[in-house]
Write a protein that holds these residues in place. Structure first.
Motif, PDB file in Angstrom:
ATOM      1  N   LEU A   1       0.844  -1.200   0.000  1.00  0.00           N
ATOM      2  CA  LEU A   1       0.000   0.000   0.000  1.00  0.00           C
ATOM      3  C   LEU A   1       0.881   1.253   0.000  1.00  0.00           C
ATOM      4  CD1 LEU A   1      -2.642  -1.078   2.680  1.00  0.00           C
ATOM      5  CD2 LEU A   1      -2.905  -1.093   0.187  1.00  0.00           C
ATOM      6  N   THR A   2       0.441   2.259  -0.719  1.00  0.00           N
ATOM      7  CA  THR A   2       1.188   3.525  -0.713  1.00  0.00           C
ATOM      8  C   THR A   2       0.720   4.353   0.484  1.00  0.00           C
ATOM      9  OG1 THR A   2      -0.499   4.601  -2.033  1.00  0.00           O
ATOM     10  CG2 THR A   2       1.308   3.535  -3.244  1.00  0.00           C
ATOM     11  N   GLU A   3       1.499   5.376   0.806  1.00  0.00           N
ATOM     12  CA  GLU A   3       1.146   6.301   1.888  1.00  0.00           C
ATOM     13  C   GLU A   3      -0.235   6.921   1.595  1.00  0.00           C
ATOM     14  OE1 GLU A   3       3.197   6.820   4.466  1.00  0.00           O
ATOM     15  OE2 GLU A   3       2.430   8.674   5.362  1.00  0.00           O
ATOM     16  N   GLN A   4      -0.458   7.242   0.312  1.00  0.00           N
ATOM     17  CA  GLN A   4      -1.721   7.876  -0.072  1.00  0.00           C
ATOM     18  C   GLN A   4      -2.904   6.928   0.173  1.00  0.00           C
ATOM     19  OE1 GLN A   4      -2.044  11.159  -0.790  1.00  0.00           O
ATOM     20  NE2 GLN A   4      -4.206  10.607  -0.519  1.00  0.00           N
ATOM     21  N   GLN A   5      -2.705   5.631  -0.180  1.00  0.00           N
ATOM     22  CA  GLN A   5      -3.786   4.655   0.049  1.00  0.00           C
ATOM     23  C   GLN A   5      -4.089   4.556   1.543  1.00  0.00           C
ATOM     24  OE1 GLN A   5      -1.883   1.460  -2.220  1.00  0.00           O
ATOM     25  NE2 GLN A   5      -3.795   1.201  -3.339  1.00  0.00           N
TER      26      GLN A   5
END
Ligand SMILES: Cc1cc2nc3c(=O)[nH]c(=O)nc-3n(C[C@H](O)[C@H](O)[C@H](O)COP(=O)(O)OP(=O)(O)OC[C@H]3O[C@@H](n4cnc5c(N)ncnc54)[C@H](O)[C@@H]3O)c2cc1C
Ligand SMILES: CC(C)=CCC/C(C)=C/CC/C(C)=C/CSC[C@H](N)C(=O)O
Length: 503
Positions: A410-414
């Motif tokens: 998962l990305t930070e944004q997700q």
């Protein structure tokens, strides 16, 4: 409904009516040597080797004299392998294999025999997310769920359940065959003995999209284009009565390893070579030379029988084989599917799920996803591996530990979209289970060479703790029968009819 349950409440009630479980006696083994071997090889998770001589097993026929069997187990990582826990705050949580089916009799037997117990049950509630909104949210009321399902899917759910039960019914035969000491020389023959499984057909597309697909996505991270048996196992992994081992599933592995009295050798097996040596009688005999990188550097040891209990696929074990004719590949065709398990101790942003419910009313613990949601496979509220006294699941207005399964990290944004805030995050990247989607491949063999066996071939039928346990028991029996040339205990046809009168 227990925390590990995924199918709606009304189904749990119906099951008592539709399901007829076959009755089995206890799984008392007739083969002490093979049994303890099977226990050590599965669940220690690594590569187990049988050294020098085999123990006799009185119930398996006349045996000359009791000679010892020495088992070494090599482990390059930690005992338990894909059963792993992670500590967050004060508690441990499962990040790998987490649920066990009530009909997984080997796992049940191990837990009983080791004096362990199932973890306490915690109530749960399931919902299905299509990337925009929740298209289904389980009600606490049986009748509400029942009517909703009947309205939307007709009798699809009941038919699906009956299909899964018919597969499980045949699957249960394996315990009787193993109890009587029968073994199978290939995954195909083992599966054939459990009854061929066809992909269930005739379910409505909306039912498949809304329910079957989300279940295969949470359990195998894949779409419904998988073979019939693994499809049924996946759906079985959404039934009621699922359980876990109190304190963590991996305790079974270390418990069995200890119990089997085998020696654990921390180290990575790098290669296996077949060596031919003259014996005392003058006849040539072969041994397997196992080379490994241990704590004291490179070393090797010789064995009569070797069982490889790790997947022979890219990125998973990397063992090379030399001197074998025909050659044995380091990697069999097909790949393992990546599933990333991200644990977040935080405050879930329920509006990300398209719900207008206030967090203080949001009691859903398991959010499954349809194929339209590409980035995550599931979001589940986790309970610790040991439920402390007075523990109660809370609503989404409290910080708690959530597990997200996704195909990619998962990305930070997700994370920011999914959580209003968080204290800690833990990420585990697994090459989790075979990628089952077509093209369908030939299953790797159980027998790689005369006395060299491969346990994880079974994962191409379906990957689950119990499947590894079944495969381990099968290989222990097979290795024993082949060593003692007891061919009448291998690949027997029609056992179901022949053993019918026995119990
Ligand atoms: C995220 C996730 C969720 C899952 N959920 C469930 C579930 O809920 N229920 C269920 O039943 N199943 C579940 N499974 C599947 C289940 O975990 C596996 O099928 C099972 O644990 C496989 O056990 P195994 O001992 O055969 O293999 P592994 O656990 O992979 O053990 C292999 C061991 O071999 C060691 N090894 C590898 N190469 C070498 C080498 N060269 N030398 C020495 N040692 C080596 C590894 O370190 C590892 O410990 C899940 C799997 C994952 C990843
Ligand atoms: C082998 C048989 C007959 C039944 C096993 C059923 C079972 C426990 C299936 C689950 C298999 C699996 C790989 C699950 C992975 S995810 C588990 C859970 N949904 C989670 O969120 O951790």
């Amino acid at each position: 409904m227990s925390r590990n349950t995924r199918l709606p409440v009304f189904f749990r009630k119906l099951e008592n009516v539709i399901v007829q479980l076959p009755m089995f006696g206890s799984l008392k083994t007739h083969n002490a040597a093979a049994h303890s071997f099977s226990e050590s090889s599965v669940v220690s998770g690594a590569v187990a080797f049988w050294r020098r001589s085999l123990a006799s097993a009185p119930e398996l026929g006349p045996q000359p004299k009791k000679i010892g069997v020495k088992i070494d187990v090599f482990e390059s990582g930690s005992v338990g392998g894909r059963l792993e826990t992670v500590k967050m705050g004060d508690y441990e949580y499962e990040v790998g294999g987490s649920i066990i089916h009530p009909l997984n009799l080997h796992m049940k037997h191990f837990v009983d025999r080791l004096g362990m117990s199932p973890r306490k049950d915690v109530a749960s509630k399931m919902a299905i997310f299509n990337g925009k909104e929740l298209i289904f949210e389980e009600s606490d009321w049986f009748i509400v769920n029942f009517l909703r399902f009947l309205w939307r899917y007709g009798f699809n759910l009941i038919r699906m359940r009956m299909w899964v039960e018919s597969v499980l019914d045949k699957f249960m035969r394996i315990y009787q065959y193993q109890q009587y000491g029968y073994s199978f020389s290939s995954v195909e023959k083992l599966m054939h003995a459990m009854g061929e499984t066809m992909i269930a057909e005739g379910f409505s597309q909306v039912f498949i999209n809304d329910l079957v697909e989300p279940i295969t996505r949470v359990n195998y991270g894949q779409s419904v284009r998988i073979n019939g048996f693994v499809g049924a196992v996946s759906l079985a992994g959404a039934e009621s009565g699922l359980w876990a081992v109190d304190g963590g599933n991996k305790r079974v592995c270390s418990g069995l390893l200890y119990h089997s009295k085998s020696e654990l050798i921390p180290g990575k097996v790098t290669s296996i070579a077949v060596k031919v040596r003259p014996s005392k009688t003058g006849a040539a005999s072969s041994f397997y030379e196992v080379n490994y990188a241990g704590e004291q550097g490179a070393a090797h040891a010789l064995y009569d029988i070797v069982i490889i209990a790790a997947p022979l696929h890219s990125g998973l074990s990397d063992i090379s084989f030399s001197g074998f004719s025909p050659p044995i590949p380091s990697h069999y065709p097909g790949r393992y599917h990546q599933t990333v398990a991200t644990l977040v101790h935080g405050l879930l942003n329920v509006s990300f799920l398209g719900t207008v419910e206030p967090p203080s009313d949001f009691r859903v613990s398991d959010v499954l996803t349809t194929d339209t949601e590409r980035s995550i496979n599931s979001v589940s509220a986790l309970d610790p591996v040991h439920i402390p006294p007075g523990y109660k699941p809370t609503t989404a207005s409290h910080k708690k530990v959530w597990k997200i399964f996704s195909p990619e990290p998962l990305t930070e944004q997700q994370l920011k979209n999914m959580f209003l805030s968080w204290d800690s995050v833990s990420e585990t990247r697994w090459l989790a289970y075979p990628a089952y989607s077509p093209p369908r491949r030939k299953t790797p063999p159980f027998i790689l060479h005369n006395r060299l066996y491969y346990l994880n071939a079974v994962e191409w039928a379906a990957s689950a703790m119990e499947m590894s346990a079944i495969s381990a028991r099968n290989l222990a029996l097979l290795a024993h029968h082949r060593w003692h040339e007891q061919s009448e205990k291998i690949d027997q046809e029609d056992l179901h009819t022949r053993l019918r009168g026995e119990l």
